[in-house]
Motif scaffolding. Structure first.
Motif, PDB file in Angstrom:
ATOM      1  N   LEU A 144       0.829  -1.206   0.000  1.00  0.00           N
ATOM      2  CA  LEU A 144       0.000   0.000   0.000  1.00  0.00           C
ATOM      3  C   LEU A 144       0.868   1.262   0.000  1.00  0.00           C
ATOM      4  O   LEU A 144       0.589   2.227  -0.717  1.00  0.00           O
ATOM      5  CB  LEU A 144      -0.928  -0.001   1.224  1.00  0.00           C
ATOM      6  CG  LEU A 144      -2.082  -1.020   1.190  1.00  0.00           C
ATOM      7  CD1 LEU A 144      -2.751  -1.098   2.558  1.00  0.00           C
ATOM      8  CD2 LEU A 144      -3.113  -0.657   0.129  1.00  0.00           C
ATOM      9  N   ALA A 145       1.931   1.225   0.802  1.00  0.00           N
ATOM     10  CA  ALA A 145       2.832   2.385   0.857  1.00  0.00           C
ATOM     11  C   ALA A 145       3.536   2.576  -0.484  1.00  0.00           C
ATOM     12  O   ALA A 145       3.698   3.708  -0.960  1.00  0.00           O
ATOM     13  CB  ALA A 145       3.862   2.190   1.975  1.00  0.00           C
ATOM     14  N   ALA A 146       3.928   1.467  -1.114  1.00  0.00           N
ATOM     15  CA  ALA A 146       4.608   1.549  -2.416  1.00  0.00           C
ATOM     16  C   ALA A 146       3.677   2.135  -3.473  1.00  0.00           C
ATOM     17  O   ALA A 146       4.105   2.897  -4.350  1.00  0.00           O
ATOM     18  CB  ALA A 146       5.075   0.163  -2.845  1.00  0.00           C
ATOM     19  N   GLN A 147       2.393   1.793  -3.394  1.00  0.00           N
ATOM     20  CA  GLN A 147       1.424   2.337  -4.349  1.00  0.00           C
ATOM     21  C   GLN A 147       1.293   3.849  -4.196  1.00  0.00           C
ATOM     22  O   GLN A 147       1.245   4.581  -5.196  1.00  0.00           O
ATOM     23  CB  GLN A 147       0.057   1.673  -4.148  1.00  0.00           C
ATOM     24  CG  GLN A 147      -1.022   2.217  -5.061  1.00  0.00           C
ATOM     25  CD  GLN A 147      -2.313   1.430  -4.964  1.00  0.00           C
ATOM     26  OE1 GLN A 147      -2.531   0.492  -5.716  1.00  0.00           O
ATOM     27  NE2 GLN A 147      -3.173   1.809  -4.039  1.00  0.00           N
ATOM     28  N   GLU A 148       1.252   4.325  -2.959  1.00  0.00           N
ATOM     29  CA  GLU A 148       1.158   5.769  -2.733  1.00  0.00           C
ATOM     30  C   GLU A 148       2.381   6.489  -3.307  1.00  0.00           C
ATOM     31  O   GLU A 148       2.275   7.550  -3.913  1.00  0.00           O
ATOM     32  CB  GLU A 148       1.026   6.055  -1.233  1.00  0.00           C
ATOM     33  CG  GLU A 148      -0.305   5.604  -0.637  1.00  0.00           C
ATOM     34  CD  GLU A 148      -1.504   6.181  -1.360  1.00  0.00           C
ATOM     35  OE1 GLU A 148      -1.579   7.423  -1.511  1.00  0.00           O
ATOM     36  OE2 GLU A 148      -2.364   5.394  -1.808  1.00  0.00           O
ATOM     37  N   THR A 149       3.549   5.891  -3.106  1.00  0.00           N
ATOM     38  CA  THR A 149       4.786   6.491  -3.637  1.00  0.00           C
ATOM     39  C   THR A 149       4.760   6.515  -5.165  1.00  0.00           C
ATOM     40  O   THR A 149       5.152   7.505  -5.795  1.00  0.00           O
ATOM     41  CB  THR A 149       6.013   5.702  -3.143  1.00  0.00           C
ATOM     42  OG1 THR A 149       6.000   5.661  -1.714  1.00  0.00           O
ATOM     43  CG2 THR A 149       7.298   6.347  -3.612  1.00  0.00           C
ATOM     44  N   ALA A 150       4.305   5.396  -5.783  1.00  0.00           N
ATOM     45  CA  ALA A 150       4.229   5.323  -7.245  1.00  0.00           C
ATOM     46  C   ALA A 150       3.268   6.388  -7.791  1.00  0.00           C
ATOM     47  O   ALA A 150       3.523   6.992  -8.840  1.00  0.00           O
ATOM     48  CB  ALA A 150       3.788   3.928  -7.680  1.00  0.00           C
ATOM     49  N   LYS A 151       2.164   6.617  -7.062  1.00  0.00           N
ATOM     50  CA  LYS A 151       1.212   7.653  -7.482  1.00  0.00           C
ATOM     51  C   LYS A 151       1.851   9.043  -7.407  1.00  0.00           C
ATOM     52  O   LYS A 151       1.716   9.858  -8.318  1.00  0.00           O
ATOM     53  CB  LYS A 151      -0.034   7.604  -6.603  1.00  0.00           C
ATOM     54  CG  LYS A 151      -0.966   6.437  -6.891  1.00  0.00           C
ATOM     55  CD  LYS A 151      -2.179   6.473  -5.969  1.00  0.00           C
ATOM     56  CE  LYS A 151      -3.157   5.350  -6.282  1.00  0.00           C
ATOM     57  NZ  LYS A 151      -4.334   5.373  -5.383  1.00  0.00           N
ATOM     58  N   GLU A 152       2.558   9.286  -6.294  1.00  0.00           N
ATOM     59  CA  GLU A 152       3.200  10.596  -6.120  1.00  0.00           C
ATOM     60  C   GLU A 152       4.254  10.839  -7.197  1.00  0.00           C
ATOM     61  O   GLU A 152       4.403  11.958  -7.703  1.00  0.00           O
ATOM     62  CB  GLU A 152       3.850  10.676  -4.734  1.00  0.00           C
ATOM     63  CG  GLU A 152       2.841  10.744  -3.594  1.00  0.00           C
ATOM     64  CD  GLU A 152       3.509  10.573  -2.227  1.00  0.00           C
ATOM     65  OE1 GLU A 152       4.760  10.584  -2.184  1.00  0.00           O
ATOM     66  OE2 GLU A 152       2.793  10.420  -1.222  1.00  0.00           O
ATOM     67  N   GLU A 153       4.970   9.766  -7.559  1.00  0.00           N
ATOM     68  CA  GLU A 153       6.035   9.906  -8.559  1.00  0.00           C
ATOM     69  C   GLU A 153       5.530   9.712  -9.989  1.00  0.00           C
ATOM     70  O   GLU A 153       6.321   9.717 -10.926  1.00  0.00           O
ATOM     71  CB  GLU A 153       7.147   8.900  -8.246  1.00  0.00           C
ATOM     72  CG  GLU A 153       7.817   9.172  -6.898  1.00  0.00           C
ATOM     73  CD  GLU A 153       8.866   8.115  -6.540  1.00  0.00           C
ATOM     74  OE1 GLU A 153       9.026   7.149  -7.318  1.00  0.00           O
ATOM     75  OE2 GLU A 153       9.506   8.259  -5.482  1.00  0.00           O
TER      76      GLU A 153
END
Length: 884
Positions: free
Chosen positions: A437-446
């Motif tokens: 879930l945290a990785a998905q948020e980072t991918a969205k931000e980037e």
């Protein structure tokens, strides 16, 4: 008369009013106000000056403590009770508050009072008030005391300032176990009183009234208990509030820290809450502690988890090879036993066709996974399984690891998969779900992958094999290049493929040069040529979706490109021929320049009796033997014997196949062990609980248990070939050598206690030394019948003249110890077969047969052949066939 009672202070509404709970029944509440005094009021529309400070003084004194109350009077209309109280430590109320200046004595108090006791109490309070005024305490300070209260977050700037900070707060109300009204004491002159969601958890709802219908909605199971749990520990307590975010509805999300720890953790441990996945990214590493607390409650089957079914922990990691990428989240893998399994990646989902923002990334995501995994050895940890539905078949879900790297996580990190939002009771999820879930948020931000907001450039491939004209145009370009890199997109048959050439933007059909593979059925129902399906299976196993290189030589009449295919720098045509799943077309092979390599591979397949060559007989293939002579093993080519082997063994002949090959058993330890095994085998298969059918798609080479048609007994067998359309297998009984066809439905899997690891196959391949059987079907049949007649049911002695370890074939001379002349070296079954005209001495001898030690035997057999010719016996009835 004054009325006395004991109670526990549940909360304080203002400096002069308390909510009390019965010590024996906490759910029974009553409101109690302090007599003859008044405090400034707290209000949603704005607090009066010093209202909060007055309330705080009493709250700090009394909340959670036992108190003895004396009711001095009751208001007739409302029933509100007024009086005085004493805490356990002797502190008197309202006296202590008046003395501190936080309460005023009512001016009208005692005007109609006649009780001396009450008047005395009032005089004491007024004296305390005068003292507080003189000392300018509390309300009597004269100015200030105003605190602004804001009842919402106000906008994104709030989180910009306060996110990740821990602040002081007071729990004003408990709406449900996970929803609190908290006053945040952010500055001296301003407080925020906001609805706060306890971060990381969700509790059952409490009873509430639907405002639109006026109907009461009952509480969910354990909803009231969760609320009571929180009220007893937090209501009107000072707490630490760690602000982590806001809900989509604008409510504060925060970790509420009780003096003894995080209230969320306590709720989870007692089974009164479940983890809330939507808060995972806000909490980060703190979520792991909450997950652990939930697992404890699940293991103990507490409350919400009373029906929890524990996830199986005996699942082992699988060491497998990835054979196909079905999509960005689903793969096909094969284990060491050659069994294929479909696995979906845990907790992640590839771009969806129905989502306009995701659909353009489907091919790119699949290609991303193909490059990483196809043909690679990976470890899969099975995290659970999904039952079959109308849209999906049953499947395992797992975490894929390659060289220690979590592939599920990499897909999410690079924006090629999203994270599935699981149901609250779904345990079939990835163990690192919060990390995903945290990785998905980072991918969205980037803005990675499908979160980039712009569709990728779709790679378009022009089909150059659409017709012969297109193919001819492309041929001049591609034939000049060597080892052109491509991707095997589809396997049409064992020797026909669809190849993508990315750098040319071309798609073409490649036909392997110099070979012909049997055709497989186009559908499971259509019957193909023998070994056609096996050839296609090998192509899919070794080539499908693999990176490859191609050399193109020519085109065919319909636009197919003829050439060589290399996967991992190995010629697939050579591999196909070597496995006996294609034959060499010599003219085409010579033209393509790979004839020598392919013919050598074909000879190895023949000698190994593989696939198409399972019934190959070198004595009937003189031309091929001559052509393959250069490829003959150097070991056999140079083998000559200085001394005749003295290797005599007791044998029985168990089968003679249609080519005259013998299957023999060696009498002794092996047959004794076989007898023991067959007794156990019979007992095992007579037990109805062992009546288990084989898997739906058996492969050639699989070991099975089969009931022999002639005697109805069960024996060990191996599948030689399959008719997949009819679901019939040709099987060989491995301990006796005979074969027959059996429907798949009548076969059973070979149990582990009866495998060839426990006892090797007892039927050994053998051939009569110095004997060449006739090629004519009629004479060959007579020869086989004759050998049966003179050997059937007899225990014989075999002299093992030469053992070809390459072909696992023993050349033997057979003696019948009970016949006359059996003591003579030249008097044998071999000689009897030749003497009766059923065979001849080979014209072309192998190196070992030319050894001097066999000269007496050879001479004796030639004499027998001459005698048979003279008497016109058997194959010589019309004269000498070899004279032509």
């Amino acid at each position: 008369m004054a009325k006395n009672f004991l109670a526990t202070v549940k909360s304080v509404l203002s400096g002069d009013t308390l909510i009390l709970a019965s010590p024996n029944n906490p759910s029974l509440e009553r409101t109690f106000s302090l007599a003859f005094v008044s405090a400034p009021r707290l209000s949603k529309d704005g607090d009066e000056p010093f209202a909060f400070q007055s309330r705080e003084f009493l709250r700090n004194l009394a909340v959670g403590k036992q108190i003895k109350c004396t009711v001095l009077y009751t208001i007739p209309g409302s029933g509100r009770e007024y009086g005085a109280a004493v805490l356990q430590d002797g502190t008197e109320l309202p006296d202590v508050l008046v003395k501190a200046g936080w309460l005023k004595v009512r001016e009208d108090a005692g005007k109609k009072e006649e009780s001396e006791e009450v008047l005395e109490r009032l005089e004491k309070l007024r004296n305390l008030e005068i003292q507080a005024k003189n000392e300018s305490k509390g309300l009597h300070v004269g100015t200030g005391g105003i605190i602004e209260v804001q009842n919402d977050l106000g906008g994104p700037e709030f989180l910009n300032i306060w996110k990740e900070k821990t602040v002081e707060g007071i729990v004003e109300r408990v709406i449900s176990g996970d929803r609190l009204l908290i006053r945040l004491l952010l500055t001296e002159k301003k407080h925020w009183q906001v609805m706060t969601l306890i971060a990381g958890i969700r509790t059952p709802s409490t009873e509430r009234v639907n405002q639109s219908t006026g109907q009461t909605q009952p509480a969910e199971e354990f909803g009231s208990e969760a609320r009571a749990f929180v009220e007893s520990r937090l209501l009107q307590r000072a707490v630490k509030v760690k602000i982590v975010g806001a809900s989509p509805q604008g409510q504060l999300v925060a970790a509420v820290l009780h003096p003894r720890g995080n209230i969320a953790e306590f709720l989870l441990q007692d089974g009164l809450a479940r983890c809330n996945d939507f808060h995972s990214t806000m909490l980060g590493n703190d979520m792991a502690t909450l997950r652990a607390a939930e697992k404890k409650a699940q293991a103990a089957h507490l409350r919400l988890h009373k029906n929890h079914v524990a996830k199986s922990t005996d699942a082992k990691d699988l060491e497998v090879t990835v054979t196909k990428i079905i999509g960005a989240d689903t793969i096909l893998v094969r284990n060491k036993a050659n069994v294929e399994k479909r696995v979906s990646l845990s907790s992640v989902r590839g771009p969806r066709a129905g989502e306009p923002s995701e659909a353009p990334f489907r091919d790119e995501a699949k290609e991303y996974l193909r490059k990483k995994l196809i043909g690679k050895h990976v470890r899969i940890t099975i995290d659970g399984s999904k039952a079959a539905t109308d849209d999906f078949e049953a499947r395992d879900v797992g975490t894929v690891t390659l060289n220690g790297k979590n592939i599920n996580l990499q897909l999410v990190q690079d924006g090629y998969c999203s994270v599935i939002r699981h149901r609250k009771d779904d345990t079939d999820r990835a163990p690192n779900y919060d990390e995903l879930l945290a990785a998905q948020e980072t991918a969205k931000e980037e803005k990675k992958g499908m979160w980039s907001g712009k569709a990728p450039k779709v790679k378009q491939y022009v089909d150059m094999s659409e017709n012969a004209q297109k193919a001819k145009i492309q041929l001049s370009t591609i034939s000049r290049q060597r080892k052109v890199p491509g991707i095997v997109d589809f396997c049409k048959s064992g020797s026909r493929f669809t190849i993508l050439i990315p750098r040319e933007g071309a798609k073409l059909t490649l036909v392997l040069a110099g070979v012909r593979a049997p055709r497989a059925g186009r559908t499971p129902q259509e019957k193909g040529e023998p070994f056609g399906q096996e050839a296609l299976d090998l192509a899919n196993k070794r080539c499908n979706q693999r990176d490859c290189e191609i050399d193109v030589h020519d085109i065919d009449k319909v636009g197919g490109f003829i050439g060589d295919l290399y996967v991992n720098r190995e010629s697939f045509a050579k591999l196909l021929v070597e496995e006996g799943l294609a034959s060499v077309h010599e003219y085409s092979a010579e033209k393509a320049g790979n004839a020598a390599e392919l013919l050598a591979a074909q000879q190895r397949a023949k000698e190994g009796r593989k696939g198409l060559w399972h019934a190959w007989d070198p004595s009937q293939d003189v031309d091929e033997e001559a052509a393959a002579a250069p490829a003959e093993s150097s070991t056999e080519a140079s083998t000559t014997l200085e001394k005749r082997p003295e290797d005599y063994r007791d044998i029985v002949i168990t089968n003679i196949d249609a080519t005259g090959k013998l299957k023999i058993q060696e009498v002794g330890k092996g047959t004794a062990a076989l007898t023991t095994l067959m007794n156990e085998f019979k007992k095992f298969h007579s037990d109805s609980k062992n009546n288990v059918p084989i898997k739906d798609n058996p492969k050639a080479g699989d070991f099975v248990a089969a009931k022999f048609t002639a005697d109805g007994e069960w024996y060990r067998a191996r599948i030689r070939a399959n008719d997949r359309a009819a679901k019939i297998a040709e099987i060989v009984y491995i301990d006796y050598g005979n074969s027959e066809k059996q429907p798949w439905s009548k076969l059973r899997p070979l149990d582990a206690q009866f495998t060839t690891q426990k006892l090797k196959a007892q039927a050994v391949d053998a051939q009569l030394s110095f004997v060449q059987l006739p090629q004519s079907p009629d004479y060959l049949s007579d020869a086989i019948n004759f050998i049966y007649e003179i050997t059937d049911g007899r225990q014989l002695v075999g002299s093992f003249d030469f053992v070809d370890t390459k072909d696992n074939l023993s050349y033997i001379t057979i003696f019948d110890p009970k016949s006359k002349g059996a003591d003579k070296v030249t008097d044998s079954v071999n000689r009897e077969v030749i003497l009766n005209g059923h065979a001849m001495v080979p014209r072309k001898l192998k190196p070992w047969e030319r050894s001097k030690v066999f000269e007496p035997v050879f001479k004796s057999l030639k004499e027998a052949e001459t005698q048979a010719k003279t008497e016109r016996l058997g194959m010589w009835e019309y004269g000498d066939l070899t004279e032509d």
